[in-house]
Structures are given as structure tokens and as C-alpha cells.
Design an enzyme around this catalytic site. Sequence first.
Site, PDB file in Angstrom:
ATOM      1  CB  SER A  12       7.981  -0.987   4.952  1.00 16.62           C
ATOM      2  OG  SER A  12       7.439  -0.311   6.069  1.00 16.62           O
ATOM      3  CB  CYS A  57       2.320  -0.986   5.120  1.00 22.88           C
ATOM      4  SG  CYS A  57       4.057  -0.529   4.970  1.00 22.88           S
ATOM      5  CB  ALA A 116      12.029   1.429   3.452  1.00 18.00           C
ATOM      6  CD  GLN A 129      -3.080  -0.814   0.101  1.00 15.12           C
ATOM      7  OE1 GLN A 129      -3.410   0.335  -0.156  1.00 15.12           O
ATOM      8  NE2 GLN A 129      -3.637  -1.868  -0.500  1.00 15.12           N
TER       9      GLN A 129
END
Length: 277
Positions: A185, A216, A200, A87
Amino acid sequence: MQNATQLLNDTLISKSLSAADYVPTLDAMLSRTLARIDLKKQQGLRTPDELWIVDHNDVYTLGQAGKEEHILQRTNTPIIKTDRGGQVTWHGHGQLVVYWLFDLDSLKWSVRNLVSHAEQAIEDIINDCLHSASLPNTANISAHARRDAPGVYLYADASAADNDANTDTNNLSFDSTIMLGKMASLGFKIKHGFSYHGIAINLNCDLSAFNAINPCGYAGMQMLRLSDFVTMQKEPAAQTMQPISESLSYETITQKLIDNIAKRHAGLIELRAITPK
């Protein structure tokens, strides 16, 4: 945008990009991946895999199936639609971004292998940092991935809160832990057996950027940064008299991660059993 390339072994190189805008970086990453796919298909050539270590200028990126509803507030930071999984997330200075341009078929890695190697490399580095340079009252904190939500999260072991003994972070029982939040993430794209995009890790970035989104896609997800749990140099290039066991820098953590990934790429670090959570 500055870049430097380093040969890690015969089949893996690293490339560093500083103050990088997102769109040109994505375009270059996709172009390189398509060229590698063409060379393999047309000439049967295996080209070296690449790790791109990127210091991004501030940007929000929305995954291929990303929903606009997870953007809670419009700011001056650009929002870019991209082709990775996942996302919405934020990238910016103080965050360590590593893109994995890997030929999965040549490595004999499945997509699940790729994700697990990425998560476990992050776990290794964060836990190593927590062990070597943790701040007071953080000895019982460790990093772990979750099966139900990609990424790496910090957990506090409540059962060990009153003990001074070291916690074995690879065998932590989740029955007695409290999740503190998310520190790293990941989101990949696979094209003809080649991966790009990547991971990341929040090192010493300003976390307020995450307030404008559901990170996310998870409403209320608490985002964390490593500098709140370990002693880190405030400036990447700052000189310090502290030994490395007491003070970590952006560069030293980056090198730890590159070394770990390179060993995994060479088959020197095997995957651990996947966590049940």
C-alpha cells in the site's frame, strides 16, 4: 526505539527505526519536513532527502479523508488519525514501511512521478524475489500496480499456467490474468513541494490484523504477504546455510528496496510506461 542513519549518496540518507510507535514517528517526520521547508525558504538550502525504514508497533492509521465506516471491528490495537492520503490500513511487525521525505521540486518530480517511482520500486523488488526464490506453483505470479487503486498487487498469468517458460513481468497482458490480492500500500502527503509518509509492503507479517478493516477502503480486498510466495527466513537475524537465491530475509529485501529507490533518486532508473489497469 532504536535508529541508525546511513549515507546513501550526497543527497540521500536512510534512517532505520525499530519497534517504533506511530505518533512519535509521525511527529518526528513532520517536524523534520517543516524544518527542511524552512531552511529552503529562508536560506535557499537543499537538505539531503531521507528514507525512513520503520518497523512499527501494531497500529491502524486512518488517512486525512478516511471514513470510520471502513473500521469493521474495534480491537486493542490503537487507531490513529493521520494526515496522509488514503483510507485505513494497518502497520506492524513483519511489514516493511518506508517513508519518503523527498524535496520533489529539487528532484523535478511531480506527485505522479513520486507515486509511480514508489509503485515501480515495489514491483521491481517483489518480482525479483518471486523470480529468485519462488515456491513451487508460483512461477506465473507477478506484481503490478493499478491505475484505479494505488498500491501493488499480485497477478497470476492463467495463460502461462501450463508453460514452464519465464514470464516477462513488465509486458504482462492483463487480459489473461487473475488478481490474487494486494501486497503493498502507499499514501503520501505533500507540503510545499516536500513529501512524507510512504509505502508499506507485507513481508512476513500476521495478515489477520487486516480482518478488522476494509484495507485502504476496499471491502473484501484480499491482503497478501511475500512469505507465502517465496522462501523467507522465519527470523530476521536467523543464520541459514541456504544460499540467498533460495532464502530471503527481511534485511535482504529491505536492502534491495533501498538500493532501487536510491538509484531512482539519482536518476539511474527511469520510469516505465504506466500500466493501463
